[in-house]
Design an enzyme around this catalytic site. Structure first.
Site, PDB file in Angstrom:
ATOM      1  N   HIS A 127       0.874  -1.190   0.000  1.00  0.00           N
ATOM      2  CA  HIS A 127       0.000   0.000   0.000  1.00  0.00           C
ATOM      3  C   HIS A 127       0.908   1.237   0.000  1.00  0.00           C
ATOM      4  O   HIS A 127       1.677   1.431  -0.924  1.00  0.00           O
ATOM      5  CB  HIS A 127      -0.920  -0.098   1.230  1.00  0.00           C
ATOM      6  CG  HIS A 127      -2.026   0.899   1.296  1.00  0.00           C
ATOM      7  ND1 HIS A 127      -2.401   1.685   0.247  1.00  0.00           N
ATOM      8  CD2 HIS A 127      -2.866   1.241   2.322  1.00  0.00           C
ATOM      9  CE1 HIS A 127      -3.407   2.465   0.608  1.00  0.00           C
ATOM     10  NE2 HIS A 127      -3.719   2.219   1.873  1.00  0.00           N
ATOM     11  N   HIS A 156      -1.750  -2.150  -9.915  1.00  0.00           N
ATOM     12  CA  HIS A 156      -2.711  -1.573  -8.977  1.00  0.00           C
ATOM     13  C   HIS A 156      -3.936  -2.471  -8.906  1.00  0.00           C
ATOM     14  O   HIS A 156      -4.333  -3.052  -9.910  1.00  0.00           O
ATOM     15  CB  HIS A 156      -3.133  -0.161  -9.426  1.00  0.00           C
ATOM     16  CG  HIS A 156      -3.764   0.627  -8.328  1.00  0.00           C
ATOM     17  ND1 HIS A 156      -5.092   0.516  -8.019  1.00  0.00           N
ATOM     18  CD2 HIS A 156      -3.238   1.501  -7.442  1.00  0.00           C
ATOM     19  CE1 HIS A 156      -5.352   1.304  -6.992  1.00  0.00           C
ATOM     20  NE2 HIS A 156      -4.245   1.916  -6.620  1.00  0.00           N
ATOM     21  N   ASP A 208       2.862   5.812  -7.018  1.00  0.00           N
ATOM     22  CA  ASP A 208       3.978   5.747  -6.078  1.00  0.00           C
ATOM     23  C   ASP A 208       5.331   5.581  -6.745  1.00  0.00           C
ATOM     24  O   ASP A 208       6.361   5.863  -6.136  1.00  0.00           O
ATOM     25  CB  ASP A 208       3.746   4.634  -5.062  1.00  0.00           C
ATOM     26  CG  ASP A 208       2.729   5.087  -4.052  1.00  0.00           C
ATOM     27  OD1 ASP A 208       2.717   6.289  -3.760  1.00  0.00           O
ATOM     28  OD2 ASP A 208       1.929   4.262  -3.598  1.00  0.00           O
TER      29      ASP A 208
HETATM   30  N1  ACO Z   1       5.680  -6.926 -10.566  1.00  0.00           N
HETATM   31  C1  ACO Z   1       5.604  -8.119 -11.217  1.00  0.00           C
HETATM   32  N2  ACO Z   1       4.452  -8.800 -11.375  1.00  0.00           N
HETATM   33  C2  ACO Z   1       3.331  -8.267 -10.858  1.00  0.00           C
HETATM   34  C3  ACO Z   1       3.337  -7.033 -10.171  1.00  0.00           C
HETATM   35  C4  ACO Z   1       4.575  -6.355 -10.045  1.00  0.00           C
HETATM   36  N3  ACO Z   1       4.635  -5.194  -9.424  1.00  0.00           N
HETATM   37  N4  ACO Z   1       2.081  -6.737  -9.758  1.00  0.00           N
HETATM   38  C5  ACO Z   1       1.307  -7.742 -10.167  1.00  0.00           C
HETATM   39  N5  ACO Z   1       2.046  -8.680 -10.838  1.00  0.00           N
HETATM   40  C6  ACO Z   1       1.543  -9.886 -11.513  1.00  0.00           C
HETATM   41  C7  ACO Z   1       1.169 -10.973 -10.527  1.00  0.00           C
HETATM   42  O1  ACO Z   1       2.250 -11.851 -10.288  1.00  0.00           O
HETATM   43  C8  ACO Z   1       0.019 -11.628 -11.245  1.00  0.00           C
HETATM   44  O2  ACO Z   1       0.567 -12.449 -12.284  1.00  0.00           O
HETATM   45  P1  ACO Z   1      -0.224 -13.807 -12.748  1.00  0.00           P
HETATM   46  O3  ACO Z   1      -1.543 -13.349 -13.277  1.00  0.00           O
HETATM   47  O4  ACO Z   1       0.676 -14.414 -13.761  1.00  0.00           O
HETATM   48  O5  ACO Z   1      -0.348 -14.639 -11.491  1.00  0.00           O
HETATM   49  C9  ACO Z   1      -0.705 -10.484 -11.932  1.00  0.00           C
HETATM   50  O6  ACO Z   1       0.314  -9.496 -12.156  1.00  0.00           O
HETATM   51  C10 ACO Z   1      -1.837  -9.886 -11.111  1.00  0.00           C
HETATM   52  O7  ACO Z   1      -1.319  -9.526  -9.819  1.00  0.00           O
HETATM   53  P2  ACO Z   1      -2.151  -9.557  -8.446  1.00  0.00           P
HETATM   54  O8  ACO Z   1      -1.187  -9.657  -7.314  1.00  0.00           O
HETATM   55  O9  ACO Z   1      -3.233 -10.585  -8.559  1.00  0.00           O
HETATM   56  O10 ACO Z   1      -2.817  -8.121  -8.481  1.00  0.00           O
HETATM   57  P3  ACO Z   1      -3.478  -7.390  -7.250  1.00  0.00           P
HETATM   58  O11 ACO Z   1      -4.528  -6.531  -7.817  1.00  0.00           O
HETATM   59  O12 ACO Z   1      -3.883  -8.352  -6.178  1.00  0.00           O
HETATM   60  O13 ACO Z   1      -2.263  -6.538  -6.640  1.00  0.00           O
HETATM   61  C11 ACO Z   1      -0.744  -4.790  -6.184  1.00  0.00           C
HETATM   62  C12 ACO Z   1      -2.077  -5.192  -6.840  1.00  0.00           C
HETATM   63  C13 ACO Z   1      -0.705  -5.249  -4.713  1.00  0.00           C
HETATM   64  C14 ACO Z   1      -0.615  -3.274  -6.208  1.00  0.00           C
HETATM   65  C15 ACO Z   1       0.419  -5.470  -7.001  1.00  0.00           C
HETATM   66  O14 ACO Z   1       0.380  -5.053  -8.338  1.00  0.00           O
HETATM   67  C16 ACO Z   1       1.785  -5.182  -6.378  1.00  0.00           C
HETATM   68  O15 ACO Z   1       2.214  -5.927  -5.475  1.00  0.00           O
HETATM   69  N6  ACO Z   1       2.492  -4.126  -6.870  1.00  0.00           N
HETATM   70  C17 ACO Z   1       3.748  -3.716  -6.289  1.00  0.00           C
HETATM   71  C18 ACO Z   1       3.522  -2.908  -5.019  1.00  0.00           C
HETATM   72  C19 ACO Z   1       2.971  -1.524  -5.285  1.00  0.00           C
HETATM   73  O16 ACO Z   1       3.451  -0.811  -6.162  1.00  0.00           O
HETATM   74  N7  ACO Z   1       1.968  -1.136  -4.493  1.00  0.00           N
HETATM   75  C20 ACO Z   1       1.375   0.224  -4.567  1.00  0.00           C
HETATM   76  C21 ACO Z   1      -0.033   0.187  -4.944  1.00  0.00           C
HETATM   77  S1  ACO Z   1      -0.634   1.817  -5.240  1.00  0.00           S
HETATM   78  C22 ACO Z   1      -1.016   2.450  -3.725  1.00  0.00           C
HETATM   79  O17 ACO Z   1      -1.143   1.809  -2.715  1.00  0.00           O
HETATM   80  C23 ACO Z   1      -1.251   3.908  -3.721  1.00  0.00           C
END
Ligand code: ACO
Length: 430
Positions: free
Chosen positions: A267, A308, A365
Site C-alpha cells: 500500500h 494496482h 507511487d
Molecule cells: N511486478 C511483477 N508482477 C506483478 C506485479 C509487479 N509489481 N504486480 C502484479 N504482478 C503480476 C502478478 O504476479 C500476477 O501475475 P499472474 O496473473 O501471472 O499470477 C498479476 O500481475 C496480477 O497480480 P495480483 O497480485 O493478482 O494483483 P493485485 O490486484 O492483487 O495486486 C498490487 C495489486 C498489490 C498493487 C500489485 O500489483 C503489487 O504488489 N504491486 C507492487 C507494489 C505496489 O506498487 N503497491 C502500490 C499500490 S498503489 C497504492 O497503494 C497507492
C-alpha cells in the site's frame, strides 16, 4: 477440505434467493447480501474484498477500467490543474468547493492549529533516535486522543470538525518533528505566514543558523502530490479507519490505525519500496535482469511501483504526476544515478509483454518516490508524506461514517478450516 465440504458448496450454489440491488449515482450496482446467511445459511467468500462494497460513500469515485478518479464529482485532472491541497481537503470534508470566504476561514482554522502540544516534544523524545518515522507518527497521532481527550465526543459535530482540523493541521508538524528527531536536529515551530506545503518544507529543512533556499517548484510538486494522494475511496488504510471507526473509536485512534495500514509495502509503503528497489538494482545496466526477475514467480520479487488493484489500464494519478516528475528533475537540475535507473526501468517495463498483458503500469507511487528523492526527502519519510495527504481522506470518511445513521460495527465472517471438535487430552498422554 473434504469432499463433503465441496458437496455442501455445490448444494449452496443451487440455492435460489432474491437479493435487492443497491445502486449508487454511477458505477456498478451491488447486491445487498445482508440477509443471505439468515435466509440460506451460507456466507459469501471474498478474501481481499474483490467484489465487496463495504459501505455507501459520496466522497470519491473510481472507475479502474476507464482510469477515472473523481473527488466529490470533480475529475482529478481538473483539481490537479486548478486547485490546491487545502481546497481539496475542504471539498472532501464538506462535499462542495468553498466560496472565497469559506476557504479563507478554513485556511485560517487549519493554519492556527498547526502547533503541536509542547508535551508532545517530550513524548517524541522518548523514542530511540533511529526509530522509523512511520512508527513515531502512528504513535504520535494515536496519542492526540490523550492530548485532546476533552474534545473527542464522536456524537458532537463540533468535536468531529475540530478533530478534522487538528489532524489536517498538525500532521505536517508532527511528521517533520519525527524526521528532525531522527537526525538529531532541533524541532521547528510552524511558520504560519507560509502556505501549507511551503510551511511543511520549512519545518523539514530549515536550520536555525541560515535561511532556507527553497525552489517554488518544490512546494508546487508537493501540493500536487498531496492532491493526488488525498483520497482513494475504500483502499486498505481508509477501510481500516472505517473498521476502527465502526466500533465508536475516537478519530485519532481511527486515523492512527489507518497510518499503520498504510505502512505496508503493498500500500503506502510502496514509494519507499520503490527507492529501496532502485538502490538494489544499482545501475542502468542491471535493469534488464531486474525485469526478468520480476517476471519469475519463484523469485518472490515484484517491481515496486507497478500494478494496482483497481486501475487495470492506467493510473490517472500516475499520468499527472509523471509530467511533474520530469519538470522537477529538470527545474532542480537533479542528476542522480538512481533516477536514471528509474527512468530506464519505466521504459523497459512499459514495452515488456509480461507487463503489457497483465496491464501493469507504473502507479502513482513510482513517480512520487522519484519526486521525493529529488526534493531530498529521505526515503523513510516517503510513506509519512503519503499519510499527511491521506489524512484529509481518512477523516472525511470517518466523519461520513459517523454521520450515517445505519452504520454497523464491521465484523466479517470466515470459512473455518481448523480442526473439528475433539476432546481435550491431558498433557501426560499426548
Ligand atoms: N511486478 C511483477 N508482477 C506483478 C506485479 C509487479 N509489481 N504486480 C502484479 N504482478 C503480476 C502478478 O504476479 C500476477 O501475475 P499472474 O496473473 O501471472 O499470477 C498479476 O500481475 C496480477 O497480480 P495480483 O497480485 O493478482 O494483483 P493485485 O490486484 O492483487 O495486486 C498490487 C495489486 C498489490 C498493487 C500489485 O500489483 C503489487 O504488489 N504491486 C507492487 C507494489 C505496489 O506498487 N503497491 C502500490 C499500490 S498503489 C497504492 O497503494 C497507492
Amino acid at each position: 477440505m473434504t469432499d463433503a465440504n465441496y458437496k455442501l458448496t455445490d448444494e449452496a450454489r443451487r440455492i435460489s434467493v432474491d437479493l435487492p440491488a443497491v445502486r449508487g449515482t454511477v458505477g456498478p450496482a451491488a447486491l445487498d447480501i445482508g440477509k443471505l446467511y439468515r435466509e440460506t445459511g451460507c456466507f459469501t467468500f471474498d478474501p481481499g474484498f474483490m467484489s465487496t462494497a463495504s459501505c455507501r460513500s459520496a466522497i470519491t469515485y473510481i472507475d479502474g477500467d476507464a482510469g477515472v478518479l473523481m473527488y466529490r464529482g470533480y475529475p482529478i485532472e481538473q483539481l490537479s490543474a486548478n486547485s490546491n491541497f487545502l481546497e481539496v481537503a475542504y471539498l472532501l470534508l464538506n462535499g462542495e468547493l468553498p466560496t472565497a470566504a469559506e476557504f479563507s476561514e478554513f485556511e485560517h482554522e487549519v493554519t492556527h492549529h498547526t502547533m503541536m502540544h509542547e508535551s508532545m516534544r517530550f513524548f517524541l523524545r522518548g523514542f530511540h533516535h533511529d526509530a522509523h518515522p512511520m512508527a513515531m507518527l502512528c504513535a504520535a497521532i494515536a496519542s492526540l486522543s490523550a492530548f485532546y481527550h476533552d474534545k473527542i465526543d464522536i456524537n458532537d459535530p463540533a468535536h468531529r470538525k475540530l478533530a478534522a482540523i487538528r489532524l489536517i493541521a498538525k500532521m505536517p508538524t508532527i511528521a517533520a518533528a519525527c524526521y528532525r528527531y531522527s537526525i538529531g536536529w532541533p524541532m521547528r515551530y510552524p511558520r504560519n505566514n507560509l502556505d501549507y506545503c511551503t510551511r511543511f518544507l520549512h519545518m523539514m529543512f530549515e536550520v536555525p543558523s541560515e535561511p532556507l533556499d527553497l525552489s517554488p517548484v518544490a512546494s508546487k510538486a508537493l501540493d500536487l502530490l498531496f492532491i493526488l494522494h488525498a483520497d482513494h475511496e475504500q483502499n486498505a488504510s481508509t477501510s481500516t479507519v472505517r473498521l476502527v471507526g465502526s466500533t465508536g473509536a475516537n478519530p485519532y485512534a481511527s486515523v492512527a490505525a489507518g497510518i499503520a495500514a498504510l505502512w505496508g509495502p503493498a500500500h503506502g509503503g510502496a514509494n519507499e519500496a520503490v527507492l529501496k528497489m532502485l538502490a538494489e538494482i544499482g545501475d542502468v545496466k542491471s535493469v534488464g535482469k531486474a525485469v526478468e526477475r520480476a517476471k519469475d514467480k519463484n523469485s518472490g520479487f515484484r517491481l515496486m511501483g507497478f500494478g494496482h488493484r483497481v486501475y487495470k489500464n492506467f493510473d490517472p494519478r500516475a499520468k499527472i504526476i509523471r509530467t511533474m516528475c520530469y519538470r522537477v528533475l529538470d527545474e532542480l537540475g537533479v542528476s542522480d544515478p538512481l533516477l536514471d535507473v528509474a527512468m530506464k526501468l519505466e521504459e523497459a517495463a512499459l514495452k515488456d509483454d509480461y507487463f503489457i498483458e497483465r496491464k501493469l503500469y507504473p502507479n502513482v507511487d513510482f513517480y512520487s518516490g522519484i519526486i521525493y528523492k529529488a526534493l531530498k526527502i529521505p526515503t523513510e519519510m516517503f510513506t509519512v508524506m503519503f499519510a499527511i495527504a491521506r489524512t484529509a481522506g481518512w477523516i472525511s470518511h470517518w466523519i461520513e461514517q459517523q454521520e450515517t445513521p445505519d452504520t454497523k460495527i464491521g465484523r466479517p465472517r470466515q470459512v473455518y478450516t481448523g480442526a473439528i471438535e475433539r476432546d481435550y487430552r491431558p498433557i501426560e498422554v499426548r
